[in-house]
Design a protein around this motif. Structure first.
Motif, PDB file in Angstrom:
ATOM      1  N   SER A  78       1.439   4.261  -3.914  1.00 37.56           N
ATOM      2  CA  SER A  78       2.223   5.267  -4.625  1.00 37.56           C
ATOM      3  C   SER A  78       3.363   4.635  -5.440  1.00 37.56           C
ATOM      4  N   ILE A  79       3.696   5.289  -6.520  1.00 36.98           N
ATOM      5  CA  ILE A  79       4.690   4.767  -7.456  1.00 36.98           C
ATOM      6  C   ILE A  79       6.085   5.232  -7.070  1.00 36.98           C
ATOM      7  N   PRO A  80       7.004   4.310  -6.880  1.00 36.23           N
ATOM      8  CA  PRO A  80       8.357   4.717  -6.494  1.00 36.23           C
ATOM      9  C   PRO A  80       8.998   5.632  -7.526  1.00 36.23           C
ATOM     10  N   ASN A  81       9.705   6.594  -7.046  1.00 40.14           N
ATOM     11  CA  ASN A  81      10.505   7.454  -7.889  1.00 40.14           C
ATOM     12  C   ASN A  81      11.444   6.621  -8.771  1.00 40.14           C
ATOM     13  N   GLU A  82      11.966   5.570  -8.237  1.00 34.61           N
ATOM     14  CA  GLU A  82      12.886   4.702  -8.983  1.00 34.61           C
ATOM     15  C   GLU A  82      12.184   4.048 -10.164  1.00 34.61           C
ATOM     16  N   THR A  83      10.942   3.700  -9.955  1.00 36.37           N
ATOM     17  CA  THR A  83      10.177   3.110 -11.050  1.00 36.37           C
ATOM     18  C   THR A  83      10.089   4.088 -12.213  1.00 36.37           C
ATOM     19  N   ILE A  84       9.771   5.334 -11.901  1.00 37.22           N
ATOM     20  CA  ILE A  84       9.696   6.350 -12.954  1.00 37.22           C
ATOM     21  C   ILE A  84      11.028   6.457 -13.681  1.00 37.22           C
ATOM     22  N   GLY A  85      12.110   6.408 -12.925  1.00 36.92           N
ATOM     23  CA  GLY A  85      13.434   6.511 -13.525  1.00 36.92           C
ATOM     24  C   GLY A  85      13.778   5.332 -14.422  1.00 36.92           C
ATOM     25  N   ARG A  86      13.118   4.200 -14.232  1.00 39.82           N
ATOM     26  CA  ARG A  86      13.406   3.047 -15.093  1.00 39.82           C
ATOM     27  C   ARG A  86      12.548   3.024 -16.355  1.00 39.82           C
TER      28      ARG A  86
ATOM     29  N   ARG B 183       5.588   5.068 -23.478  1.00 43.39           N
ATOM     30  CA  ARG B 183       5.721   6.407 -24.050  1.00 43.39           C
ATOM     31  C   ARG B 183       4.551   7.302 -23.621  1.00 43.39           C
ATOM     32  N   ASN B 184       3.381   6.697 -23.557  1.00 49.54           N
ATOM     33  CA  ASN B 184       2.223   7.477 -23.109  1.00 49.54           C
ATOM     34  C   ASN B 184       2.303   7.838 -21.631  1.00 49.54           C
ATOM     35  N   ILE B 185       2.728   6.878 -20.829  1.00 53.34           N
ATOM     36  CA  ILE B 185       2.865   7.163 -19.394  1.00 53.34           C
ATOM     37  C   ILE B 185       3.812   8.335 -19.192  1.00 53.34           C
ATOM     38  N   LEU B 186       4.910   8.314 -19.954  1.00 51.92           N
ATOM     39  CA  LEU B 186       5.890   9.388 -19.824  1.00 51.92           C
ATOM     40  C   LEU B 186       5.429  10.662 -20.525  1.00 51.92           C
ATOM     41  N   GLY B 187       4.381  10.554 -21.303  1.00 53.71           N
ATOM     42  CA  GLY B 187       3.860  11.739 -21.981  1.00 53.71           C
ATOM     43  C   GLY B 187       4.747  12.227 -23.108  1.00 53.71           C
TER      44      GLY B 187
ATOM     45  N   LEU C  19       3.779  -2.464 -25.373  1.00 56.48           N
ATOM     46  CA  LEU C  19       4.446  -2.022 -24.149  1.00 56.48           C
ATOM     47  C   LEU C  19       5.199  -0.717 -24.390  1.00 56.48           C
ATOM     48  N   MET C  20       5.885  -0.654 -25.524  1.00 58.54           N
ATOM     49  CA  MET C  20       6.635   0.559 -25.833  1.00 58.54           C
ATOM     50  C   MET C  20       5.716   1.775 -25.907  1.00 58.54           C
ATOM     51  N   ASN C  21       4.608   1.602 -26.635  1.00 55.97           N
ATOM     52  CA  ASN C  21       3.678   2.721 -26.756  1.00 55.97           C
ATOM     53  C   ASN C  21       3.066   3.105 -25.416  1.00 55.97           C
TER      54      ASN C  21
ATOM     55  N   PHE D 208       5.762  -2.422 -14.067  1.00 58.21           N
ATOM     56  CA  PHE D 208       4.658  -2.333 -15.023  1.00 58.21           C
ATOM     57  C   PHE D 208       3.317  -2.427 -14.314  1.00 58.21           C
ATOM     58  N   SER D 209       3.269  -3.225 -13.247  1.00 57.70           N
ATOM     59  CA  SER D 209       1.988  -3.462 -12.576  1.00 57.70           C
ATOM     60  C   SER D 209       1.423  -2.199 -11.932  1.00 57.70           C
ATOM     61  N   TYR D 210       2.287  -1.193 -11.690  1.00 60.28           N
ATOM     62  CA  TYR D 210       1.770   0.059 -11.132  1.00 60.28           C
ATOM     63  C   TYR D 210       0.826   0.743 -12.119  1.00 60.28           C
ATOM     64  N   PHE D 211       1.008   0.439 -13.396  1.00 57.00           N
ATOM     65  CA  PHE D 211       0.259   1.167 -14.419  1.00 57.00           C
ATOM     66  C   PHE D 211      -0.824   0.331 -15.092  1.00 57.00           C
ATOM     67  N   GLY D 212      -0.827  -0.975 -14.820  1.00 58.27           N
ATOM     68  CA  GLY D 212      -1.839  -1.829 -15.431  1.00 58.27           C
ATOM     69  C   GLY D 212      -1.309  -3.239 -15.627  1.00 58.27           C
ATOM     70  N   ASP D 213      -2.139  -4.088 -16.198  1.00 56.99           N
ATOM     71  CA  ASP D 213      -1.727  -5.472 -16.474  1.00 56.99           C
ATOM     72  C   ASP D 213      -1.437  -5.592 -17.953  1.00 56.99           C
ATOM     73  N   PHE D 214      -0.162  -5.445 -18.303  1.00 58.66           N
ATOM     74  CA  PHE D 214       0.196  -5.380 -19.711  1.00 58.66           C
ATOM     75  C   PHE D 214       0.623  -6.734 -20.276  1.00 58.66           C
ATOM     76  N   GLY D 215       0.945  -7.677 -19.421  1.00 56.62           N
ATOM     77  CA  GLY D 215       1.499  -8.946 -19.886  1.00 56.62           C
ATOM     78  C   GLY D 215       0.452 -10.044 -20.016  1.00 56.62           C
ATOM     79  N   LYS D 216       0.852 -11.118 -20.701  1.00 57.38           N
ATOM     80  CA  LYS D 216       0.030 -12.333 -20.778  1.00 57.38           C
ATOM     81  C   LYS D 216       0.779 -13.422 -20.030  1.00 57.38           C
TER      82      LYS D 216
END
Lengths: 227, 227
Positions: free
Chosen positions: A4-12, A74-78, A69-71, A51-59
């Motif tokens: 599960s994704i921490p509430n704090e993560t969402i807040g960041r 923005r999509n995660i937040l809808g 990353l920005m986009n 970031f890792s909660y949502f996927g592997d975005f880095g190289k």
DNA sequence: ATGTGTGAAGAGCTTCACAGCC
DNA sequence: GGCTGTGAAGCTCTTCACACAT
């Protein structure tokens, strides 16, 4: 199911998003968790974990692509398309919100505004016409509103909140220091200035002691408070 | 040294204080952790634990004396005598704060207000004369200010914050979504509406799923967000 | 070399459960 | 019976530390 994704993560996420918008303006196209950590005043590890909660975005060895990353965030937040916001109460605070220039950049758009003072009803601020709060329910239903901001006097807040709940609103940001007693499926956040002021006063008046403690090599007793 | 006090506990003290003020108005003189928990939407155990960090205020089998408890919390927070607040920026938000009727009841008093617009300087709102922000440092030093509220446009915030820091201000409440980069001995809290709105939107749009989860008997994935 | 992704350890906060007192 | 105060358990979030990718 993933962990599960921490509430704090969402807040960041939104602060990340804002920092990334700045970086784009500056023309930067890659950023490491270390640099972003500096900008946001955080530990790099937590940024990578967030970031890792949502996927592997880095190289590895490189970092993150700023605009991707920005986009993604923005999509995660809808926040695309813009979230439609209704404002109830156009006093000083409501006015300030209507005039706040960055909402659209940030993903929000105030599309409805209500008040109960006849002198205000019909006036137009920043493209939004102030409507009679009597028609609140009718108007909310015809527009698809994602979020209501409650900026009415404290005494009126519970009644309006109740009306919003009945109309099917799912999220409320209130400026009354509330115990708004809403059903669990309605998310409510209260901006409670006095509580924040009290917290600041508490810690700032004890700062002398914690300085002494840190000279003694003890660990910080309170984490840095930043919303 | 007693075990360290959670930051979260400090954040709950003011809501307790406010709830207790209400109870006094209602004429109640004793309250149990269970009743207070109901009022504040908390678990009774955490209320008892919160109070226990500061002493043994309750009577077993009885509860807490409302007015004693209220006064005790007010003392812990240091809200007597009233904390002196300086407001920088008298736009819509600053205006709203100057007109907010409850600050003094809650332990705060705005004693200085500053702006840079000549049309505002000299005007008096709610007993406070708006002064030229040029004299900020001089005036802050002559009054003993516990807290500054920053309600200036976002672009001006960093500069003013820096001036406040240099003048020795220890606590700042800012309405700019900031990374104000202040030294560690200055406490800063930012009221970041967009972040709170984004969080609300995130959770409220996922509510359908968490309802399904709870039908399956899984535990709630996010705690109730309330500042 | 540089920097991500992540299991495991650690820190912090909440809840449980019950002894102790009214 | 009613309710507090609190160690212990449980949960959540953060940080560490390192394998792995570029």
């Amino acid at each position: 199911m993933k962990t599960s994704i921490p509430n704090e993560t969402i807040g960041r996420l939104f602060p990340y998003f804002r920092a990334l918008m700045c970086l784009i303006k500056e023309g930067k196209d890659t950023i490491s968790s270390y640099e972003l950590a500096d900008l946001c005043n955080l530990n790099p590890a937590i940024i990578r974990k967030d970031f890792s909660y949502f996927g592997d975005f880095g190289k590895r060895g490189v970092g993150y692509n700023v605009s991707n990353l920005m986009n993604t965030i923005r999509n995660i937040l809808g926040l695309i398309p813009l979230k439609r916001v209704a404002l109830i109460g156009v006093g000083n605070i409501g006015n300030a919100l209507l005039l706040y220039p960055n909402f659209e950049l940030e993903g929000f758009k105030i599309v409805l505004a209500f008040d109960n003072q006849s002198t205000k009803i019909g006036r137009k601020i920043n493209g939004v016409t102030i409507e009679d709060v009597s028609y609140l329910e009718k108007r909310l239903k015809s527009h698809k509103i994602h979020l209501c901001i409650l900026a009415v006097p404290e005494s009126a807040a519970p009644v309006i909140a109740h009306r919003l709940a009945k109309t099917g609103v799912k999220a409320i940001l209130s400026f009354s220091p509330c115990q708004l007693a809403m059903p669990d499926n309605i998310k409510v956040t209260c901006v409670d200035l006095s509580t924040e002021m009290a917290r600041l006063v508490y810690y700032s008046s004890r700062e002398i002691f914690s300085e002494i403690r840190s000279l003694q090599g003890k660990t910080e007793r309170h984490k840095k408070v930043s919303i």
